[in-house]
Scaffold this motif. Sequence first.
Motif, short mmCIF file in Angstrom:
data_model
loop_
_atom_site.label_atom_id
_atom_site.label_comp_id
_atom_site.label_asym_id
_atom_site.label_seq_id
_atom_site.Cartn_x
_atom_site.Cartn_y
_atom_site.Cartn_z
N ALA A 172 -16.75 78.49 -81.66
CA ALA A 172 -16.93 77.09 -82.06
C ALA A 172 -18.07 76.95 -83.05
O ALA A 172 -17.94 76.25 -84.08
N ASN A 173 -19.20 77.59 -82.76
CA ASN A 173 -20.34 77.53 -83.69
C ASN A 173 -19.96 78.11 -85.05
O ASN A 173 -20.32 77.57 -86.10
N THR A 206 -23.18 85.73 -85.39
CA THR A 206 -23.83 85.88 -84.08
C THR A 206 -25.34 85.81 -84.23
O THR A 206 -26.04 85.21 -83.40
N ARG A 207 -25.85 86.44 -85.29
CA ARG A 207 -27.30 86.37 -85.54
C ARG A 207 -27.74 84.96 -85.91
O ARG A 207 -28.74 84.45 -85.40
N TRP A 208 -26.98 84.31 -86.77
CA TRP A 208 -27.42 83.08 -87.41
C TRP A 208 -27.16 81.83 -86.57
O TRP A 208 -27.96 80.90 -86.58
N CYS A 209 -26.05 81.83 -85.84
CA CYS A 209 -25.71 80.63 -85.04
C CYS A 209 -25.13 81.00 -83.68
O CYS A 209 -24.32 80.25 -83.13
N LEU A 269 -21.58 73.15 -78.90
CA LEU A 269 -21.05 71.86 -79.31
C LEU A 269 -20.50 71.10 -78.13
O LEU A 269 -20.01 71.71 -77.16
N ALA A 270 -20.54 69.78 -78.22
CA ALA A 270 -19.86 68.95 -77.21
C ALA A 270 -18.38 68.85 -77.50
O ALA A 270 -17.55 68.72 -76.59
N SER A 271 -18.01 68.92 -78.78
CA SER A 271 -16.61 68.96 -79.20
C SER A 271 -16.58 69.50 -80.61
O SER A 271 -17.61 69.59 -81.28
N LEU A 272 -15.40 69.89 -81.07
CA LEU A 272 -15.22 70.35 -82.44
C LEU A 272 -13.93 69.76 -82.98
O LEU A 272 -12.87 70.37 -82.94
N LEU A 273 -14.04 68.51 -83.43
CA LEU A 273 -12.87 67.78 -83.90
C LEU A 273 -12.57 68.17 -85.34
O LEU A 273 -13.44 68.13 -86.21
#
Length: 432
Positions: free
Chosen positions: A280-281, A311-314, A425-429
């Motif tokens: 998601a990120n 993975t490193r950045w976010c 995230l709470a959601s990823l619309l």
Amino acid sequence: MAAADQDVSSDPEDPGDPGVLEASGTPEIPDAPGTPEATEIPEIRLTDAEVLRDPFAAYGRAREVSPLARLVAPGFGPMLALTRHEDVRAMLSDPRFEINASSFMRPDVPEDCLPYMRTMSEMDGPEHLRLRRLVSPAFSARRAAEFRPRIEPVVDALLDDLPGLAENGVVDLLGHFARPLPMDVICELVGIPGADRPRWREYGATVVGGGGQRFAEAIPGIMEGARAAVARRRAEPGDDLLSDLIRAQADDGDRLGDTELVTMVWHLVLAGQTPTNLIANAVEVLLTHPGHLAELRRDAGLMPRAVEELTRWCGPTLLSIPRYAREDVELHGTPVRKGEPVTAAIAAANRDPRAFADPDLLDLGRSTGSAGHLGFAHGPHFCLGASLARVQTEVALTALLRRFPGLALAPENAGRAPDPGTWRLASLLVTL
């Protein structure tokens, strides 16, 4: 995880190599000259709005002031956090610090579940090493690559469903793709029957959502399903992860018992949800960095390095699982008494300019090097399922970007969950 990210094909931390699991002495955490005294250690309030909004900046500021930060929150005693890459690596490998039952918040469960609750994550020393050596071949990079053809149809099936789940052209990619994927993969590799998988998806969503009553209520069902899966694979072995674990045998004939096998399934359910927030990120970052997205679409061969850099950045892990001092220790002149907790600020270490060139720059082609990001931890407790998480994330991002070339963020996203330990995230619309 200056240097850059680990090469996934030759990762020195690959859990398939038991040689990395045994500490060779005590890593040095230097007491550098001129290190600030304890009164000068920056304080980070975990519930502060700015820390929750941008933890990478908050931890980064602390890192450049001091190699240590003091974390505080309501109802949460002060805890020291190491902020610099070299120190974090050293502490995560240091036998003077241990993970124990106090590192986790264990829910109340029925008595018949108790034998399975203590996973490898709570073990250290010879006990941990024995289990790690037995199970590591099943989680190696080679074995994860062999599971790729099993993961691809799981990803495709979830993507097939997305258009029908859209409302007014908008679909929640977190709820309908990133969240169910890890549990669907676990079900595939453990042999959970198709009829039971919707219930296991709910278990996965509960684990990702954190603790609480729903989490405790899900545990008996998970344990019952794990016991049934172990019995089924003992009777009918297959080409899957659970069968590998049942077949695992040390040179001296040591094997995993049924209780240990059920506990390993429970461990998989707990720790195996990492790809949810990583995927998601990563999607959110790519959709807000169109140049990087175009670069990845042009060159699919860039994906393994891209996953390492994302993975490193976010990556979702902001703070490591707390370690407890086995003895009195000094960190940069600051005393840590026996039994006191210390954590690692992964969010700071993974953007440490002492380890990475231009650390705040997202570079999907970042070359490999000696430092390595710490998104999957380090040392004896390096993430057992890191290779599987990498493969899942590679497959998910590759298929998603190929299937939906017009993928874009919807304007009405809910933002981040207020979680000081996990960047999620709470959601990823999105619109497809």
